[in-house]
Design a protein around this motif. Structure first.
Motif, PDB file in Angstrom:
ATOM      1  N   LEU A 226       0.829  -1.198   0.000  1.00 37.58           N
ATOM      2  CA  LEU A 226       0.000   0.000   0.000  1.00 37.58           C
ATOM      3  C   LEU A 226       0.866   1.250   0.000  1.00 37.58           C
ATOM      4  O   LEU A 226       1.946   1.258   0.583  1.00 37.58           O
ATOM      5  N   TYR A 227       0.384   2.290  -0.637  1.00 36.65           N
ATOM      6  CA  TYR A 227       1.060   3.580  -0.604  1.00 36.65           C
ATOM      7  C   TYR A 227       0.151   4.569   0.120  1.00 36.65           C
ATOM      8  O   TYR A 227      -1.017   4.714  -0.256  1.00 36.65           O
ATOM      9  N   PRO A 228       0.666   5.235   1.152  1.00 33.63           N
ATOM     10  CA  PRO A 228      -0.186   6.195   1.859  1.00 33.63           C
ATOM     11  C   PRO A 228      -0.440   7.434   1.000  1.00 33.63           C
ATOM     12  O   PRO A 228       0.431   7.849   0.226  1.00 33.63           O
ATOM     13  N   ILE A 229      -1.614   8.005   1.125  1.00 32.18           N
ATOM     14  CA  ILE A 229      -1.883   9.288   0.481  1.00 32.18           C
ATOM     15  C   ILE A 229      -2.424  10.251   1.530  1.00 32.18           C
ATOM     16  O   ILE A 229      -2.984   9.828   2.546  1.00 32.18           O
ATOM     17  N   ASP A 230      -2.246  11.523   1.280  1.00 37.57           N
ATOM     18  CA  ASP A 230      -2.724  12.542   2.210  1.00 37.57           C
ATOM     19  C   ASP A 230      -2.716  13.862   1.451  1.00 37.57           C
ATOM     20  O   ASP A 230      -1.665  14.379   1.119  1.00 37.57           O
ATOM     21  N   ALA A 231      -3.883  14.392   1.152  1.00 35.95           N
ATOM     22  CA  ALA A 231      -3.921  15.606   0.331  1.00 35.95           C
ATOM     23  C   ALA A 231      -5.106  16.471   0.724  1.00 35.95           C
ATOM     24  O   ALA A 231      -6.126  15.980   1.216  1.00 35.95           O
ATOM     25  N   PHE A 232      -4.938  17.765   0.505  1.00 34.84           N
ATOM     26  CA  PHE A 232      -6.016  18.716   0.797  1.00 34.84           C
ATOM     27  C   PHE A 232      -6.384  19.462  -0.468  1.00 34.84           C
ATOM     28  O   PHE A 232      -5.544  19.748  -1.314  1.00 34.84           O
ATOM     29  N   GLN A 233      -7.652  19.794  -0.591  1.00 37.42           N
ATOM     30  CA  GLN A 233      -8.072  20.707  -1.657  1.00 37.42           C
ATOM     31  C   GLN A 233      -9.254  21.490  -1.110  1.00 37.42           C
ATOM     32  O   GLN A 233     -10.307  20.906  -0.834  1.00 37.42           O
ATOM     33  N   GLY A 234      -9.081  22.778  -0.962  1.00 42.32           N
ATOM     34  CA  GLY A 234     -10.135  23.571  -0.330  1.00 42.32           C
ATOM     35  C   GLY A 234     -10.463  22.955   1.017  1.00 42.32           C
ATOM     36  O   GLY A 234      -9.564  22.621   1.799  1.00 42.32           O
ATOM     37  N   PRO A 235     -11.745  22.749   1.293  1.00 38.75           N
ATOM     38  CA  PRO A 235     -12.114  22.183   2.587  1.00 38.75           C
ATOM     39  C   PRO A 235     -12.012  20.659   2.613  1.00 38.75           C
ATOM     40  O   PRO A 235     -12.287  20.042   3.638  1.00 38.75           O
ATOM     41  N   ALA A 236     -11.652  20.057   1.492  1.00 39.80           N
ATOM     42  CA  ALA A 236     -11.653  18.590   1.425  1.00 39.80           C
ATOM     43  C   ALA A 236     -10.300  18.014   1.833  1.00 39.80           C
ATOM     44  O   ALA A 236      -9.253  18.538   1.471  1.00 39.80           O
TER      45      ALA A 236
END
Ligand code: ADP
Ligand code: MG
Length: 625
Positions: A226-236
């Motif tokens: 598995l590859y971790p992901i972590d991202a923001f876009q506006g309020p998301a």
């Protein structure tokens, strides 16, 4: 005959309304477990223990350590549209709880015999009540541990038709396990246990991290890739794990999406995931992913589906791009982009922009080429010995010209790639194929290129071999001489309980095809034999692809349909892969079966099996005509 008179309109009795509503919310034991679990979570429980008997048909008991109910609320809790979670319609757009419709307990109480006991932590005494088919008992004092304890017995006792629709306990437990899986993934920190008929199925302690939870439910095979992901876009906020394409599955079931800690399914976001993996997966294969999306409650309407499994996003377009971009970027960080890039246009179109002809499937050809990414991704090289059987010895005398003609297309001409072990090996292959009346070479360990009377045929080696195996499989099955190869030591395959149950239901048909499967208990199956025709393909791998297929089926396929599907599936699995080098004999054997590629055209995944470049088209491209 007079006109038919419609009966007058009347308000339905409450009991009927409840049963109708229950039909929407409570489909099977797993729905009860889901609703009760959600109530416990909404009550702030950090530990939930679930015991079931007979797949939940006899008993479902959920015990939590949450905030409990006030004794005065016990009866109200069973009323339809009675909830402590919403006060005004505006609250609907700021939902932070899992439940809010106030239907679940009323529905369950309407179709089962329910006992509810609860004590609030600060209260000296708790209270209990029963609800049998909608009939409430008086409230009595109860002095148990703080929290809530609900027992649901004899589900659907008063709706015999629905009770009859319940499947085997194994299948129902499987559905319950899926509910548990979702809850355990959605709420890291939650202590969750499940027993069935007194036997421990899951015990997940609160300190079990998300990755460990994934390992518990899906095995190391998934959790290690598995590859971790972590991202923001506006309020998301999007986070979680995406799996290496090598963890692909036959169904999208392992694409988990949690919105504000609620499991949901969403077609559009599912597409975004698939789109991100485009070029890394074969048609019909699905990526695995564990995605958590957090959004402010006013960005989403959760009140569009009776069990709240679907939601409506305010800006689904933006979310689609966000999910797609996040996953795609992550995959490219893992250096998987090379395989994403389509080849140069020269391969697909002529200088004049005319696409090459694909037999009968003109549209499919370019996209096939555009997706040549998948081949390099096949996991293991083939185990020896090879599985392509040589055809009868050649009958046509060797034609020295064919050697020369094709010699020009030798390794040097194959755009510098080291397909050649040695030039002479290739030449030998060409010579042998020439002897068989068809000049064939293998390109990129993926395609066979042949001269045919019509022009030049390019065959997808996997698709053709799959077709060949499928035809042989069918033929032997029809003649009744399909051999089963017994395994000296049966091979264990660990599955979820649901998968195991669904597979065992089809044990008979699998045995007819030579795939012997036994129950080992606890979700483990033993493969005792496999169809000899599939050669050395790992039996466990064959079983897993069969399991993927069986668990994807919403309803039971007919026997005939099932056998056909299974044969095609196993053939696909046992066939040589794209990326597998072939020996000259194998190239000869495969290309001698090319009629199968030409009259079948497609491997069952909807991709073409062969592309024909007509002599006329070649001449035209080289301006000879
Ligand atoms: P909803 O969850 O949509 O509010 P339910 O019918 O599931 O509707 O539950 C009705 C009410 O009963 C809830 O609003 C809650 O106040 C109370 N309740 C149900 N289960 C529990 C529980 N395990 N702990 C505390 N309160 C509960
Ligand atoms: Mg509820």
């Amino acid at each position: 005959m007079g006109r038919m008179t419609m009966p007058r309109i009347q308000q339905l009795p409450a009991a009927v309304i409840t049963k109708i509503a229950a039909g929407e919310v409570i489909e099977r034991p797993a729905s009860v477990v889901k609703e009760l679990l959600e109530n416990s979570l909404d009550a702030g429980a950090t530990r939930i223990d679930i015991d079931i008997e007979q797949g939940g048909a006899d008993l479902i008991r959920v015990v939590d350590n949450g905030g409990g109910l006030h004794p005065d609320d016990l009866a109200l809790a069973f009323h339809n549209h009675a909830t402590s979670k919403l006060a005004t319609a505006d609250d609907l757009f700021a939902v932070r709880t899992l439940g809010f419709r106030g239907e679940a307990l009323a529905s369950i109480g309407g179709v089962a015999q329910v006992a509810l006991q609860s004590r609030q932590p600060e209260a000296l005494a708790g209270a209990e009540i029963t609800c049998h088919g909608g009939q409430l008992s008086p409230v009595k004092v109860w002095n148990g541990a703080s929290g809530t304890r609900i027992e649901v017995r004899h589900l659907f006792f008063n709706t015999p038709v629905r009770r009859k629709f319940l499947r085997t306990p194994g299948t129902e437990v499987g559905h319950i396990c899926e509910v548990i899986t979702r809850a355990a993934l959605a709420r890291p920190g939650l202590h969750l246990t499940l027993t069935h008929n007194g036997k421990n199925v899951y015990e997940i302690t609160g300190d079990t991290a998300l990755l460990d939870r994934i390992r518990l439910f899906f095995g190391k095979e998934v959790s290690d890739r598995l590859y971790p992901i972590d991202a923001f876009q506006g309020p998301a906020h999007l986070y979680g794990f995406i799996a290496d394409p090598a963890c692909d599955r036959g169904t999208p079931k392992m694409q988990y999406l949690f919105l504000n800690s609620r499991w949901i399914r969403d077609r559009a976001l599912g597409h975004a995931v698939q789109e991100a993996y485009r070029g890394l997966l074969m048609t019909g294969r699905y990526a695995a992913a564990f995605l958590f999306l957090d959004l402010p409650p006013d960005q989403v309407d959760v009140n569009v589906h009776p069990t709240k499994a679907e939601v409506r996003f305010r800006d689904s377009g933006a979310l689609f791009s966000f999910v797609l971009a996040t996953i795609r970027n992550r995959l490219s960080e893992e250096n998987l982009t090379a395989r994403l890039r389509p080849p140069g246009p020269a391969l697909m179109t002529s200088p004049l922009g005319t696409p090459w002809l694909a037999p009968r499937e003109e549209q499919a050809a370019p996209s096939l080429f555009a997706q040549t990414g998948f081949p390099t991704f096949t996991k293991n090289p083939l185990p020896e010995p090879r599985r392509i059987v040589a055809p009868p010895p050649p009958t046509v005398a060797e034609d020295p010209r064919s050697f020369q003609d094709f010699g020009n297309l030798g390794p040097a001409a194959v755009n510098g790639h080291a397909v050649n072990d040695s030039a002479s090996a290739t030449k030998q292959a060409i010579a042998e194929n020439g002897a068989n009346g068809s000049k064939a070479i293998q390109l990129h360990n993926a395609y066979l290129v042949l001269e045919t009377p019509e022009g030049m045929l390019v065959i997808d080696q996997h698709a053709l071999h799959e077709r060949v195996l499928f035809e042989q499989f069918k033929e032997r099955f029809r003649r009744g001489d399909l051999e089963a190869q017994k395994l000296l030591i049966p091979e264990p395959v660990e599955l979820t309980t649901e998968q195991a149950a669904k597979t065992l239901e089809r044990k008979g048909e699998l045995a007819e095809l030579g795939l012997g499967v036994e129950d080992f208990g606890g979700g483990t199956l033993l493969v005792s034999s496999y169809p000899a025709i599939l050669g050395k393909t790992a039996p466990a791998e064959i079983l897993k692809s069969v399991v993927d297929y069986l668990t994807a089926q919403e309803r039971l396929p007919s026997r005939e349909h099932l056998l056909n599907e299974l044969m095609s599936l196993m053939a696909c699995h046992a066939a040589v892969r794209s990326g597998d080098p072939l020996t000259p004999d194998e190239i000869t054997a495969l290309s001698s079966q090319r009629h199968l590629a030409q009259d079948a055209h497609h491997c069952p995944h909807g991709r073409p099996t062969a592309l024909l470049f007509t002599r006329h088209e070649l001449d035209r491209q080289f301006r000879r005509v």
